[in-house]
Write an enzyme that holds these catalytic residues in place. Structure first.
Site: not given
Ligand SMILES: Nc1ncnc2c1ncn2[C@@H]1O[C@H](COP(=O)(O)OP(=O)(O)OP(=O)(O)O)[C@@H](O)[C@H]1O
Ligand SMILES: Cc1ncc(CO)c(N)n1
Length: 266
Positions: A206-207
């Protein structure tokens, strides 16, 4: 009080999607609303099932909100299929919220398609041009451009190429590379990098949802785009660092309102 709207999918386990967005809006002192585009059965380990909401119901939810309540910014997340995307685009062009943050959610970490592959073109054509900013992660940027991204230089080139597809700004997120977590932003003239130390914890589910909702919130709170990204990245970093040990897989972030007392919510 600012009013924030997320148009996205539900994550029943509370770590991503609508639930992460609403927690972010609340933690940052704003009023959150949601239009649900899909219901997912998922947890910290993966996605078990998805039901898409009919696009007429997506329209009805959007209309119900906008005809009654002022919306200061919108975040768009999981949008599933072509019909839903076309409807969201049409509705946002009708209601014209001041800011639209588009997180082009495509595939879950566990490999489930949250966007049907054939809907990619509709996402690019219908939603990118109305976006204040779009926030692809590296795998999403690779799919959008059909090319590999291996380092920060590639991220810069990708941000510039995606900018040409119509959004006012592009933030390519670096969570999927090794080393520091570096996000690369391009606004049509300047590249800006946002760097934070990589946190070696597994609660990163969820980042991306959290970052895009936080950007929408800060824009609604009248910060400029660069300040909104900086504050939002800071929020995500702290929320990962707070480390919730929930579930057996990639755990959720902790949304901490008392870390952000400086935001004026009047
Ligand atoms: N282990 C980590 N430590 C610090 N910052 C992180 C870490 N992982 C991701 N981020 C930061 O979190 C934010 C989301 O980036 P990320 O590339 O993980 O997005 P995402 O893949 O769309 O996330 P999701 O897990 O929701 O699919 C960015 O600002 C990234 O730099
Ligand atoms: C509903 C929903 N939206 C976005 C993401 C991507 O993190 C997820 N895993 N689930």
């Amino acid at each position: 009080m600012k009013h924030l709207l997320t148009i996205a999918g539900s994550d029943c386990s509370g770590g991503a999607g609508i639930q992460a967005d609403l927690k972010t809006f609340s933690a940052l002192g704003t009023y959150g609303m949601s239009v649900i585009t899909a219901i997912t059965a998922q947890n910290t380990q993966g996605v078990d099932a998805i039901v898409e909401i009919d696009n007429t119901m997506v329209k009805a939810q959007i209309d119900a909100i906008f005809k009654d309540i002022a919306v200061h910014a919108v975040k768009v997340g999981m949008v599933s299929n072509r019909e839903i995307i076309a409807q969201i685009s049409k509705s946002l062009l009708e209601w014209l919220p001041p800011f639209v943050v588009v997180d082009p959610v495509m595939v879950s970490t566990s490999g489930h398609h949250l966007l049907k592959p054939e809907a990619k073109t509709t996402l690019i054509e219908d939603l990118f041009p109305i976006a204040t900013i779009i926030t692809p992660n590296i795998p999403e940027a690779e799919v959008i451009l059909d090319r590999k991204i291996d380092d920060i230089e590639d991220m810069e080139e990708a941000a510039k190429a995606i900018y040409n597809l119509g959004p006012k700004g592009v933030l390519v997120k670096g969570g999927h590379l090794l080393g520091d977590a570096v996000d690369v932003f391009f606004d049509g003239t300047t590249i800006t990098k946002f760097t934070s130390p990589r946190i070696h914890k597994t609660n990163t589910h969820g980042t991306g949802c959290t970052l895009s909702s936080a950007i929408a919130t800060h824009l609604a709170l009248e910060f400029d785009l660069l300040t909104s990204i900086r504050k939002s990245k800071d929020y995500v970093t702290k929320a990962i660092d707070c480390g919730l040990e929930i579930g057996k897989g990639d755990g959720p972030l902790h949304h901490f309102h008392h870390l952000y007392p400086s935001i004026d919510t009047d």
